[in-house]
Design an enzyme around this catalytic site. Structure first.
Site, PDB file in Angstrom:
ATOM      1  N   CYS A  36      -5.091  -7.865  -3.108  1.00 47.76           N
ATOM      2  CA  CYS A  36      -6.109  -8.318  -2.160  1.00 47.76           C
ATOM      3  C   CYS A  36      -7.523  -8.051  -2.669  1.00 47.76           C
ATOM      4  O   CYS A  36      -7.744  -7.203  -3.533  1.00 47.76           O
ATOM      5  CB  CYS A  36      -5.906  -7.627  -0.812  1.00 47.76           C
ATOM      6  SG  CYS A  36      -6.737  -8.485   0.556  1.00 47.76           S
TER       7      CYS A  36
ATOM      8  N   ASP B 198      -1.433  -0.128   8.115  1.00 46.83           N
ATOM      9  CA  ASP B 198      -2.504   0.410   7.289  1.00 46.83           C
ATOM     10  C   ASP B 198      -3.064   1.660   7.953  1.00 46.83           C
ATOM     11  O   ASP B 198      -2.770   1.965   9.111  1.00 46.83           O
ATOM     12  CB  ASP B 198      -3.608  -0.647   7.147  1.00 46.83           C
ATOM     13  CG  ASP B 198      -4.515  -0.400   5.949  1.00 46.83           C
ATOM     14  OD1 ASP B 198      -4.413   0.669   5.326  1.00 46.83           O
ATOM     15  OD2 ASP B 198      -5.347  -1.271   5.656  1.00 46.83           O
TER      16      ASP B 198
END
Length: 200
Positions: free
Chosen positions: A7, A129
């Site tokens: 990412c 996360d």
């Protein structure tokens, strides 16, 4: 086999790095000025044009207007939308009325209650996360409360990918700062991360 997403791509050389390493997904942070990896829609189009077809592009958004997310999905500039803001179920349902593309919703896991919220989400995929782009791991024991496949993010590096996959069996893993050196994507770290994932 656990899938892998790299990412926060923002440079043409980043695209060449992932084209070489061939992760399953790559992520672009779009219209999020507070992120140092932020890119504009025009930058997205330029970067996307160089991406190999076998790597699926993911647009990462924070409270982005529905019309913009749907437009980028429907144009094929991105294949999936990853939502990192306060997008609720009403937002997800509205987005589904505008596009048939898959949706990822990110959840910060700091308690079992957070996991319950993730379980209840109508998103196609959930991402666990420690907080938006913190680059830190969280208490992985909280993952036992998840009742659905998930994408693991936060503090992952080529060195701890094997442990994460062996212990947690996530559907996918997501790395950004863990494949960077001095704040930019590192070709060798990306190669090592993908290799570590594929060897498990």
């Amino acid at each position: 086999m656990t899938k892998i997403k790299i990412c926060g791509l923002s440079r043409l050389c980043d695209i060449s790095y992932v084209n070489e390493a061939q992760p399953d997904y790559c992520g672009f942070i779009i219209n999020v000025p507070k992120s140092r990896r932020n890119i504009s829609v025009s930058q997205l189009a330029s970067l996307r044009s160089q991406l190999k077809d076998m790597i699926l592009p993911v647009g990462v958004f924070v409270n982005e207007p529905l019309s913009q997310v749907a437009e980028l999905l429907n144009q094929g500039l991105i294949s999936l939308a990853q939502l990192h803001g306060n997008e609720d179920e009403a937002y997800l349902q509205a987005l589904r009325r505008l596009t048939s593309a898959p949706i990822i919703k990110a959840f910060t896991l700091s308690s079992p209650e957070d996991a319950m919220k993730a379980n209840a989400s109508s998103a196609d995929y959930i991402l666990a996360d420690s907080g938006a782009g913190s680059g830190r791991t969280f208490d992985w024991s909280l993952l036992k409360h998840l009742r659905r496949p998930y994408i693991l993010a936060g503090g992952l590096t080529p060195a701890n990918i094997p442990q994460a996959i062996q212990e947690l069996h996530p559907w996918a893993i997501d790395l950004s700062s863990g494949v960077e050196s001095q704040g930019v994507k590192d070709r060798e770290k990306i190669r090592e991360a993908v290799a570590a994932c594929r060897q498990e």
